[in-house]
Design a protein around this motif. Structure first.
Motif, mmCIF file in Angstrom:
data_model
loop_
_atom_site.group_PDB
_atom_site.id
_atom_site.type_symbol
_atom_site.label_atom_id
_atom_site.label_comp_id
_atom_site.label_asym_id
_atom_site.label_seq_id
_atom_site.Cartn_x
_atom_site.Cartn_y
_atom_site.Cartn_z
ATOM 1 N N ASN A 77 0.636 -0.984 0.247
ATOM 2 C CA ASN A 77 0.257 -0.080 0.300
ATOM 3 C C ASN A 77 1.224 1.313 0.167
ATOM 4 O O ASN A 77 0.284 2.122 -0.742
ATOM 5 C CB ASN A 77 -0.849 0.079 1.227
ATOM 6 N N SER A 78 2.116 1.269 0.599
ATOM 7 C CA SER A 78 2.609 2.190 0.911
ATOM 8 C C SER A 78 3.679 2.884 -0.836
ATOM 9 O O SER A 78 3.386 4.195 -1.235
ATOM 10 C CB SER A 78 3.881 1.853 1.937
ATOM 11 N N PHE A 79 4.082 1.314 -1.649
ATOM 12 C CA PHE A 79 4.287 2.579 -2.647
ATOM 13 C C PHE A 79 3.566 2.430 -3.457
ATOM 14 O O PHE A 79 3.428 3.263 -4.804
ATOM 15 C CB PHE A 79 5.510 0.138 -3.537
ATOM 16 N N LYS A 80 2.082 1.720 -3.637
ATOM 17 C CA LYS A 80 1.145 1.662 -3.883
ATOM 18 C C LYS A 80 0.765 3.334 -4.453
ATOM 19 O O LYS A 80 0.223 4.005 -5.470
ATOM 20 C CB LYS A 80 0.055 0.913 -3.380
ATOM 21 N N LEU A 81 0.474 4.130 -2.950
ATOM 22 C CA LEU A 81 0.384 5.211 -2.373
ATOM 23 C C LEU A 81 1.106 6.407 -3.246
ATOM 24 O O LEU A 81 0.480 7.407 -3.991
ATOM 25 C CB LEU A 81 -0.004 6.071 -1.271
ATOM 26 N N GLY A 105 -8.659 8.366 4.473
ATOM 27 C CA GLY A 105 -8.255 6.262 4.972
ATOM 28 C C GLY A 105 -6.772 6.095 4.468
ATOM 29 O O GLY A 105 -6.765 4.746 4.503
ATOM 30 N N GLN A 106 -6.002 6.783 3.974
ATOM 31 C CA GLN A 106 -4.425 6.708 3.828
ATOM 32 C C GLN A 106 -4.249 7.057 4.451
ATOM 33 O O GLN A 106 -2.714 7.594 4.326
ATOM 34 C CB GLN A 106 -4.672 6.262 1.995
ATOM 35 N N LYS A 150 -2.477 11.962 -6.907
ATOM 36 C CA LYS A 150 -2.785 13.450 -6.103
ATOM 37 C C LYS A 150 -1.077 13.255 -5.015
ATOM 38 O O LYS A 150 -1.025 14.086 -4.937
ATOM 39 C CB LYS A 150 -3.222 12.510 -4.837
ATOM 40 N N MET A 151 -0.689 11.749 -4.703
ATOM 41 C CA MET A 151 1.056 12.045 -4.689
ATOM 42 C C MET A 151 1.718 12.744 -4.627
ATOM 43 O O MET A 151 2.629 13.111 -4.017
ATOM 44 C CB MET A 151 1.378 10.271 -3.975
ATOM 45 N N LEU A 152 1.544 12.388 -6.107
ATOM 46 C CA LEU A 152 3.113 12.975 -6.909
ATOM 47 C C LEU A 152 2.986 14.626 -7.049
ATOM 48 O O LEU A 152 4.244 14.907 -7.653
ATOM 49 C CB LEU A 152 2.817 12.625 -8.376
#
Length: 406
Positions: A234-238, A386-387, A243-245
């Motif tokens: 999940n960390s790598f996926k996010l 949620g993340q 949004k994170m980029l």
């Protein structure tokens, strides 16, 4: 904050008291400049001594870089490790890595200090994540979590006050940090660190792991392994979401700024020998950084109603103006080479290092960092609902990572 400066001080002391033994002679014979060099004998001899000392003790910047590189990578697996090993065990062994790092400065050979740096980076990710989750479980409600985290933050920031007040008085009038001073301060730190490790073992974690009380041993082990793998995935996926980029540049800048005000600037102050009592000023620099951080964080706690009138973009913009001002004053108030080594040179613009500006720059560094982090935290909480545990893990730095698992 003082790591790089202390290593540089050790090198200066060693050069001044260097004993010409067989080891140095062998190094000298292998590294003496060629006969066509335009340097004088004294200049060549000085270069040889400096090179000999450099390879003997390593570099403080390299040490800090190793800490943060390993810390950064370890954040991806920290939540999973905590879920498998448990809070108290994780915190004890992770805190012991800090103790080892402290001890490495009593005998800072490259092998010892770089290895201790890597282990410290590994332990940092696990410690801050574990204590964040521990606070979360022990608090019970959001109100108690806010109170307990606030207490933790105040105590943590006070470390910048207590430690640096000691340095201000202990290092006053010293050209550099000699062996006696270095041994004294790190012996004190080691004793306090060992006591802290011991205190972690006395913590009660009766609220942690209650969800497993009706499961069999095999079910618990299977659940822990599954949680560990999911947390890493999940960390790598996010990390690669749109949004994170878009959010990553601000987080990345905050990390660079952290490296500047915790490592580069205190070293620059100590190496600016044009400043009276430059060694003691390292403590003064850290003290004012702590004061700035406490005031900056306090504004968001006690002045939240006023700040709610402004957008986060406006707050970031105003904070950036203050930070840029502090950066420019750093260039004007210090020799350009002071971030690398001790120098008697004068600043190119102001002609001499002004103590009042050192205080202002240090305060602004701490204040700006507090503002950036508070805006980042509120943005993550709102934008990654949620993340949040994975989002905080991706932006962790050791001073705020206690929120990463809460």
């Amino acid at each position: 904050m003082a790591g790089k400066y202390i290593i540089d001080s050790l090198k200066l002391e060693t050069v001044e008291t260097l004993v010409i033994d067989e080891t140095f002679l062998n190094f000298n014979n292998s590294n003496w400049p060629n006969s066509e060099s335009n340097l004088t004998f004294e200049e060549q001899n000085s270069i040889i001594k400096k090179s000999f000392v450099d390879q003997k003790f390593g570099d403080g910047y390299i040490s800090l870089s190793i800490v943060y590189i390993v810390f950064c990578i370890s954040n991806f697996v920290a939540p999973g490790v905590v879920s498998v090993v448990g809070h108290k065990t994780t915190m004890f062994f992770a805190a012991a890595s800090y103790l080892l790092y402290i001890l490495s400065y009593l005998s800072p050979t490259p092998g010892f200090i770089y290895t201790a740096s890597a282990l410290n980076g590994l332990g940092a990710a696990f410690l801050w994540t574990a204590q964040g989750d521990f606070l979360h479980h022990q608090s019970g409600t959001e109100k108690l979590m806010a109170r307990n985290t606030g207490i933790f933050w105040c105590i943590f920031q006070c470390s910048l006050l207590c430690g640096n007040i000691y340095i201000i008085f202990a290092w006053k009038g010293k050209k550099y940090v000699d062996t006696e001073m270095r041994t004294q301060i790190f012996t004190i730190f080691a004793i306090l660190g060992a006591a802290g490790c011991g205190l972690l073992l006395t913590l009660k974690s009766q609220l942690c792991g209650l969800e497993n009380r009706f499961k069999t041993k095999n079910e618990i082990e299977s659940s822990k392994i599954r949680d560990f793998l999911n947390s890493v995935k999940n960390s790598f996926k996010l990390l690669f979401t749109k949004k994170m980029l878009f959010f990553a540049p601000l987080i990345l800048f905050d990390g660079f700024f952290l490296g500047f005000y915790t490592g580069v600037y205190p070293t620059t102050v100590g190496n600016s020998k044009n400043l009276e009592n430059a060694s003691a000023a390292v403590g003064l620099c850290g003290l004012m950084t702590g004061v700035g951080g406490i005031i900056g964080g306090g504004i968001f706690v006690f002045g939240s109603k006023l700040l709610n009138r402004f957008s986060r973009v406006a707050i970031i913009f105003g904070n950036s103006i203050l930070m840029i001002t502090a950066m420019l004053l750093t260039l004007f108030n210090h020799p350009f080479s002071a971030n690398i080594a001790a120098t008697e040179e004068k600043p190119k613009v102001f002609g001499e290092v002004k103590r009042a500006l050192v205080l202002f720059i240090s305060f602004a560094n701490g204040f700006c960092d507090a503002v950036y982090k508070n805006v980042i935290f509120s943005s993550i909480t709102e934008g990654f609902e949620g993340q949040t545990s994975y989002a905080f893990a991706l932006r962790q730095t050791p001073d705020h990572a206690q929120f990463a698992f809460s």
